[in-house]
Design a protein around this motif. Structure first.
Motif, PDB file in Angstrom:
ATOM      1  N   ARG A  84       0.872  -1.352   0.064  1.00 40.98           N
ATOM      2  CA  ARG A  84       0.200  -0.113   0.118  1.00 40.98           C
ATOM      3  C   ARG A  84       0.844   1.193  -0.067  1.00 40.98           C
ATOM      4  NH1 ARG A  84      -3.189  -1.210   5.454  1.00 40.98           N
ATOM      5  NH2 ARG A  84      -1.200  -1.883   5.836  1.00 40.98           N
ATOM      6  N   ASN A  85       0.482   2.094  -0.848  1.00 44.17           N
ATOM      7  CA  ASN A  85       1.277   3.397  -1.132  1.00 44.17           C
ATOM      8  C   ASN A  85       2.679   3.172  -0.933  1.00 44.17           C
ATOM      9  OD1 ASN A  85      -1.258   5.331  -0.860  1.00 44.17           O
ATOM     10  ND2 ASN A  85      -1.323   4.324   1.039  1.00 44.17           N
ATOM     11  N   PRO A  86       3.161   2.528  -1.977  1.00 43.54           N
ATOM     12  CA  PRO A  86       4.660   2.311  -1.817  1.00 43.54           C
ATOM     13  C   PRO A  86       5.621   3.618  -2.208  1.00 43.54           C
ATOM     14  CG  PRO A  86       3.805   1.478  -3.778  1.00 43.54           C
ATOM     15  CD  PRO A  86       2.716   1.995  -3.148  1.00 43.54           C
ATOM     16  N   THR A  87       6.873   3.568  -1.785  1.00 44.99           N
ATOM     17  CA  THR A  87       7.676   4.695  -2.265  1.00 44.99           C
ATOM     18  C   THR A  87       8.380   4.319  -3.489  1.00 44.99           C
ATOM     19  OG1 THR A  87       9.820   4.021  -0.877  1.00 44.99           O
ATOM     20  CG2 THR A  87       7.989   5.418   0.209  1.00 44.99           C
ATOM     21  N   TYR A  88       9.249   5.048  -4.068  1.00 47.04           N
ATOM     22  CA  TYR A  88       9.907   4.605  -5.275  1.00 47.04           C
ATOM     23  C   TYR A  88      11.011   3.599  -4.956  1.00 47.04           C
ATOM     24  CZ  TYR A  88      13.330   4.672  -9.037  1.00 47.04           C
ATOM     25  OH  TYR A  88      14.093   4.393 -10.044  1.00 47.04           O
ATOM     26  N   GLN A  89      11.616   3.920  -3.851  1.00 45.85           N
ATOM     27  CA  GLN A  89      12.703   3.424  -3.013  1.00 45.85           C
ATOM     28  C   GLN A  89      12.129   1.763  -2.938  1.00 45.85           C
ATOM     29  OE1 GLN A  89      12.098   6.283  -2.210  1.00 45.85           O
ATOM     30  NE2 GLN A  89      14.101   7.444  -3.282  1.00 45.85           N
ATOM     31  N   GLU A  90      10.925   1.721  -2.279  1.00 49.27           N
ATOM     32  CA  GLU A  90      10.635   0.417  -2.009  1.00 49.27           C
ATOM     33  C   GLU A  90      10.369  -0.460  -3.125  1.00 49.27           C
ATOM     34  OE1 GLU A  90       8.159   1.500   2.232  1.00 49.27           O
ATOM     35  OE2 GLU A  90       7.053   1.755   0.546  1.00 49.27           O
ATOM     36  N   THR A  91       9.669   0.169  -4.373  1.00 50.90           N
ATOM     37  CA  THR A  91       9.347  -0.578  -5.370  1.00 50.90           C
ATOM     38  C   THR A  91      10.753  -1.275  -6.159  1.00 50.90           C
ATOM     39  OG1 THR A  91       9.563   1.458  -7.002  1.00 50.90           O
ATOM     40  CG2 THR A  91       7.635   0.804  -6.048  1.00 50.90           C
ATOM     41  N   THR A  92      11.634  -0.399  -6.185  1.00 54.93           N
ATOM     42  CA  THR A  92      12.872  -1.002  -6.690  1.00 54.93           C
ATOM     43  C   THR A  92      13.553  -2.118  -6.175  1.00 54.93           C
ATOM     44  OG1 THR A  92      14.213   0.578  -5.565  1.00 54.93           O
ATOM     45  CG2 THR A  92      13.485   1.404  -7.539  1.00 54.93           C
ATOM     46  N   THR A  93      13.134  -2.534  -4.768  1.00 53.95           N
ATOM     47  CA  THR A  93      13.689  -3.603  -3.960  1.00 53.95           C
ATOM     48  C   THR A  93      13.032  -4.730  -4.708  1.00 53.95           C
ATOM     49  OG1 THR A  93      11.947  -3.930  -2.450  1.00 53.95           O
ATOM     50  CG2 THR A  93      13.663  -2.457  -2.070  1.00 53.95           C
ATOM     51  N   GLY A  94      11.965  -4.782  -5.430  1.00 51.00           N
ATOM     52  CA  GLY A  94      11.111  -5.940  -6.098  1.00 51.00           C
ATOM     53  C   GLY A  94      10.248  -6.577  -5.125  1.00 51.00           C
ATOM     54  N   LEU A  95      10.299  -5.915  -3.936  1.00 48.69           N
ATOM     55  CA  LEU A  95       9.369  -6.604  -2.715  1.00 48.69           C
ATOM     56  C   LEU A  95       8.023  -6.000  -2.746  1.00 48.69           C
ATOM     57  CD1 LEU A  95      12.083  -6.905  -0.112  1.00 48.69           C
ATOM     58  CD2 LEU A  95      11.259  -8.742  -1.563  1.00 48.69           C
ATOM     59  N   THR A  96       7.564  -5.182  -3.497  1.00 48.50           N
ATOM     60  CA  THR A  96       6.259  -4.441  -3.437  1.00 48.50           C
ATOM     61  C   THR A  96       5.480  -5.271  -4.789  1.00 48.50           C
ATOM     62  OG1 THR A  96       6.511  -2.890  -5.199  1.00 48.50           O
ATOM     63  CG2 THR A  96       7.273  -2.413  -2.828  1.00 48.50           C
ATOM     64  N   GLY A  97       5.800  -5.742  -5.607  1.00 49.75           N
ATOM     65  CA  GLY A  97       5.159  -6.345  -6.630  1.00 49.75           C
ATOM     66  C   GLY A  97       4.643  -5.428  -7.892  1.00 49.75           C
ATOM     67  N   HIS A  98       4.667  -3.984  -7.588  1.00 47.55           N
ATOM     68  CA  HIS A  98       4.656  -3.088  -8.546  1.00 47.55           C
ATOM     69  C   HIS A  98       5.166  -3.122  -9.746  1.00 47.55           C
ATOM     70  CE1 HIS A  98       2.334  -1.664  -4.835  1.00 47.55           C
ATOM     71  NE2 HIS A  98       1.555  -1.500  -5.523  1.00 47.55           N
ATOM     72  N   THR A  99       4.744  -2.479 -10.824  1.00 48.18           N
ATOM     73  CA  THR A  99       5.390  -2.144 -11.926  1.00 48.18           C
ATOM     74  C   THR A  99       5.074  -0.546 -12.237  1.00 48.18           C
ATOM     75  OG1 THR A  99       5.790  -2.644 -14.523  1.00 48.18           O
ATOM     76  CG2 THR A  99       3.418  -2.627 -13.665  1.00 48.18           C
ATOM     77  N   GLU A 100       5.855   0.132 -12.876  1.00 51.72           N
ATOM     78  CA  GLU A 100       5.943   1.471 -13.078  1.00 51.72           C
ATOM     79  C   GLU A 100       4.883   1.596 -14.205  1.00 51.72           C
ATOM     80  OE1 GLU A 100       9.553   3.567 -13.637  1.00 51.72           O
ATOM     81  OE2 GLU A 100      10.607   2.654 -11.848  1.00 51.72           O
ATOM     82  N   VAL A 101       3.809   2.398 -13.961  1.00 52.02           N
ATOM     83  CA  VAL A 101       2.733   2.616 -14.956  1.00 52.02           C
ATOM     84  C   VAL A 101       2.499   4.252 -15.052  1.00 52.02           C
ATOM     85  CG1 VAL A 101       1.656   0.587 -14.537  1.00 52.02           C
ATOM     86  CG2 VAL A 101       0.936   2.449 -13.201  1.00 52.02           C
ATOM     87  N   VAL A 102       1.843   4.528 -16.479  1.00 52.83           N
ATOM     88  CA  VAL A 102       1.470   6.040 -16.629  1.00 52.83           C
ATOM     89  C   VAL A 102      -0.130   5.625 -16.719  1.00 52.83           C
ATOM     90  CG1 VAL A 102       1.345   7.660 -18.217  1.00 52.83           C
ATOM     91  CG2 VAL A 102       3.482   6.143 -18.126  1.00 52.83           C
TER      92      VAL A 102
END
Length: 215
Positions: A84-102
């Motif tokens: 929920r509400n991840p930071t950029y730094q958190e997404t880059t760890t690969g541990l949030t499951g998110h992809t960068e989207v527009v």
């Protein structure tokens, strides 16, 4: 060996039970679009539609769409994951499951979804799995997140059309684009929004296959 293991983890979706927890509060971000001045979070004009598109690094991907006639507003963020509400730094760890989207808010009376998805497929390589060029990890996977059944139908038809175009061109690769119903979209931090308008010489990793999408 430790470094190799950490690198490999970034190319594999995390187990939801072990994803980073995130936070309840939204991250602060820009209120208006740096280029056109429109509200990033709306309200959006009646008759507009929304779709989430992941083409690798969202800096260059966003510019592609804000320059497209018929697109009302764009914003970058994170979707397709668990935190929920991840930071950029958190997404880059690969541990949030998110992809960068527009987030693309568009007027279908001016630009069709087919036209937007033709750009989508032609302007990146949708066959690379968990990467785009030198950008490697789950955050760079190709994705289309839809809000309606009709959008899903069009997305799947355009995917199949582009695969046929790749086949005719003699390519041996298969499209890996994730097409799913849209889940939560989390706006990225202020400095990511319209990054290449603020930093014209900034990094843009967009690179297509050179094959046209013939639907």
């Amino acid at each position: 060996m430790f470094l190799i293991d950490m690198f490999n983890k970034k190319t594999v979706m995390p187990d939801p039970a072990h994803a980073l927890p995130g936070r309840e509060t939204e991250l602060p971000t820009a209120e208006t679009h740096f280029v056109n001045g429109r509200p990033l979070k709306g309200p959006y004009p009646e008759g507009t539609e929304q779709i989430l598109l992941g083409l690798g690094c969202f800096w260059g991907a966003e510019r592609l769409f804000w320059k497209t006639p018929g697109v009302h507003v764009t914003a970058v963020g994170y979707s397709g994951g668990f935190t929920r509400n991840p930071t950029y730094q958190e997404t880059t760890t690969g541990l949030t499951g998110h992809t960068e989207v527009v987030l693309v808010v568009y007027d279908p009376r001016i630009v069709t979804l087919e036209s937007l998805l033709k750009l989508f497929f032609e302007e990146h390589d949708p066959t690379q799995g968990m990467r785009q060029g030198n950008d490697i990890g789950t955050t760079y996977r190709s994705a289309i997140y839809v809000y309606t059944d009709e959008q899903k139908r069009v997305a799947e038809a355009m995917r199949d059309a582009y695969q046929a175009s790749l086949d005719r061109a003699g390519r041996k690769t298969r499209i890996t684009t994730e097409i799913m119903d849209a889940g939560p979209f989390y706006f990225a931090e202020d400095y990511h929004q319209q990054y290449l308008a603020k930093n014209p010489g900034g990094y843009c990793g967009l690179k297509g296959t050179g094959v046209a999408c013939i639907a």
